[in-house]
Design an enzyme around this catalytic site. Structure first.
Site: not given
Ligand code: ARG
Length: 573
Positions: A125, A128, A131
């Site tokens: 993905k 972006h 982040h």
């Molecule tokens: N990968 C997730 C996102 O982009 C964020 C992860 C956050 N961390 C967690 N431990 N849930 O939305």
């Protein structure tokens, strides 16, 4: 540090303690109203057969004549010393110049562990603009805790598992043109987008996707090989961005890592009757806490994001034995983390309270400011490139003769972006503006970097000066006539510099790196006023030397602050 030495000598003559012991006992009070230095009298109570408060009072009576430099005040067993202004300057300068790159650091953390999970991008993905806050804030917190003597574990909880990878595999097998490793992330995203378009017309694709994800869950070699190549493509690109941002991780254990670690906690939830069956699914009812039920296992038996987070929390506690575990994730996931922490509490995890959701608001882009767009997504790499291009233009105008313009443009462009995120309280939604972020004036990253470069340029003017860069170590403050600095512009700079260490502690306490950014800005503002009002180079030697020392202390403080925030401190701009 004359005053401290005097005080130590005086205390040694009035007590049976050695100068070394006194030095280790003397502490710097947290609050200014407790003075500049404090001596706890508890050690003496036994030998003197008196209450510490009485000892402090007795010492306070005898001391002033001997010390002569500072006022002493007895407060509940402590002897607090208040320095004169020149001494405040001397103490502060000596501290910065002797501690150098460690100015502001401490052993507060005592080696205890803090887990900092941040960035946590999704495989295949886009990486972006959304982040950026997590990456910038998380990395800054990681460095701040490190600086304060904690052991930190930087974790990138990759989004690398889920049904979307079944779709990716189907798409690649149907339309892939070359080995996965030859793809860019953008091309992979394009495959994914195409999948969604086609699946609308042909729902059978979704059945295939489910099947491929099942094969992944069973560890099927073909499925896993494709999946791991997708991950490699994404991580290779992500690491280029992390390098530019000065970010590194200790662990990339993402969602897939917990795939085989969820069963114990699912069983425990059932055994402790925290979860219940609901139409074939497993849920935890959270209505007593005003939250919707949390889904743990879906009807088809598959687990979800939350289940993996439960396993991850247990794993991190077992693996790292943290005193704090931070999740730097947008406030859109507030509910998710409230549910997660509540379930940990229901499970009786005594450390549930040590888990903190460090949330933050959204960054929106000013309309029309970024031309390269892929769909609706703004890739972070595009934003970084655009920032650097603009920085290069500005430098081309302002300093056409600068050596190594490209390298400077890189650190300023990237710095501007990082600063724009780190200069505000986390939770505020912010609109990103190029004009504001890249300005060399105003409260921007480039302004701070410029102030650092300005200090360097002043220090370069006196080539044989001991303050030439890199300097800082082993300077005897006796060689600086601090009385020169006993005037408002210099004192304002010193005051801002002296406040820096406490800002770092406050930033860790509140998980707010902007407190460090503000402290650095305060130093810059004060220094630039001083710079316009007072001549540094060309004054008679005592004045010039004292002001150079102040300039070096300013430079060092800015450099330390920028480093904590992930910005490079250029020596020329
Ligand atoms: N990968 C997730 C996102 O982009 C964020 C992860 C956050 N961390 C967690 N431990 N849930 O939305």
């Amino acid at each position: 540090m004359s005053t401290k030495v005097e005080i130590t000598k005086a205390l040694a003559s009035l007590t049976e303690l050695s100068a070394e012991t006194i030095e280790t006992l003397l502490e710097t009070p947290k609050n200014a109203d407790q003075g500049d230095l404090s001596f706890p009298c508890f050690r003496l109570a036994k030998d003197w057969r008196k209450a510490p408060a009485a000892i402090a009072a007795e010492l306070a009576d005898k001391l002033p004549e001997i010390v002569g430099l500072a006022r002493a005040e007895a407060v509940s067993g402590y002897l607090n010393f208040f320095f004169g202004k020149a001494d405040f300057a001397a103490v502060t300068l000596a501290r910065v110049l002797s501690e150098g790159e460690r100015y502001g650091a401490s052993e507060l953390g005592g080696g205890k562990t803090v887990c900092v999970e941040f960035s946590s991008i999704n495989i295949a993905k886009p990486f972006h603009i959304g982040h950026l806050p997590s990456t910038a804030i998380g990395a800054a917190l990681n460095r701040i805790y490190d600086f304060l003597g904690y052991r930190t574990v930087a974790i990138n909880h990759l989004g690398d598992w889920g049904t979307q990878f079944g779709k990716m595999i189907v798409a690649y097998r149907l339309w892939g043109q070359k080995p996965v490793l030859d793809y860019t992330v953008r091309e992979l995203v394009a495959l994914y987008v195409r999948y969604h378009d086609e699946a609308e017309k042909d729902p059978a694709l979704d059945d295939q996707a489910r099947e491929w994800f099942c094969r992944m869950e069973q560890g099927d070699a073909e499925a896993m090989a494709l999946w791991s190549d997708f991950a490699e493509v994404s991580l290779t690109e992500a690491k280029l961005i992390y390098d530019r941002l000065g970010v590194a991780f200790d662990s990339y254990a993402g969602e897939s890592f917990y795939e085989d670690k969820m069963q114990p906690i699912i069983d425990e939830l059932r055994e402790k009757k925290i979860s219940k069956e609901d139409d074939g699914a497993v849920i935890v009812d959270l209505t007593p806490w005003d939250m919707p039920p949390a889904l743990i296992v879906k009807r088809d038996g598959s687990t979800i994001y939350l289940t993996r987070d439960l396993a991850a929390a247990d794993y991190r506690k077992a693996m790292y034995d943290f005193v704090r575990s931070l999740y730097v994730v947008a406030y859109q996931q507030d509910l998710h983390f409230r549910q997660l922490f509540k379930i940990l509490e229901l499970l009786g995890r005594s450390w549930a309270d040590d888990c903190v959701h460090v949330n933050f608001g959204m960054v929106s882009m000013e309309e029309g400011t970024l031309s390269t767009r892929s769909g609706n997504v703004v890739y972070l790499s595009d934003v970084l490139n655009a920032a650097v291009t603009k920085a290069r233009e500005i430098i081309g105008e302002k300093s056409p003769d600068l050596e190594g313009k490209d390298a400077v443009a890189e650190v300023i462009g990237v710095g501007a972006l990082l600063w724009s995120v780190l200069y505000h309280g986390r939770i505020k939604d912010t609109a990103f503006s190029w004009a504001k972020a890249l300005s060399f004036e105003g409260e921007t990253g480039p302004y701070v970097q410029y102030t650092h470069a300005r200090c360097c340029s002043v220090l370069r003017k006196i080539p044989d000066s001991r303050f030439q860069i890199p300097v800082g170590r082993g300077l005897a403050p006796a060689e600086i006539d601090v009385s020169v600095l006993d005037e408002p512009y210099s004192l304002a700079v010193i005051k801002a510099i002296a406040a820096f260490p406490q800002a770092i502690e406050a930033a860790a306490e509140k998980n707010e790196p902007y407190l460090v950014a503000r402290a650095v800005m305060a130093v810059c503002t004060a220094f630039n006023k001083f710079y316009y009002e007072r001549r540094i180079v060309g004054e008679e030697p005592a004045t010039q030397n004292a002001r150079l020392a102040l300039t070096e202390a300013t430079r060092q403080t800015i450099a330390n602050g920028l480093k904590l925030l992930g910005l490079v401190a250029p020596t020329r701009m």
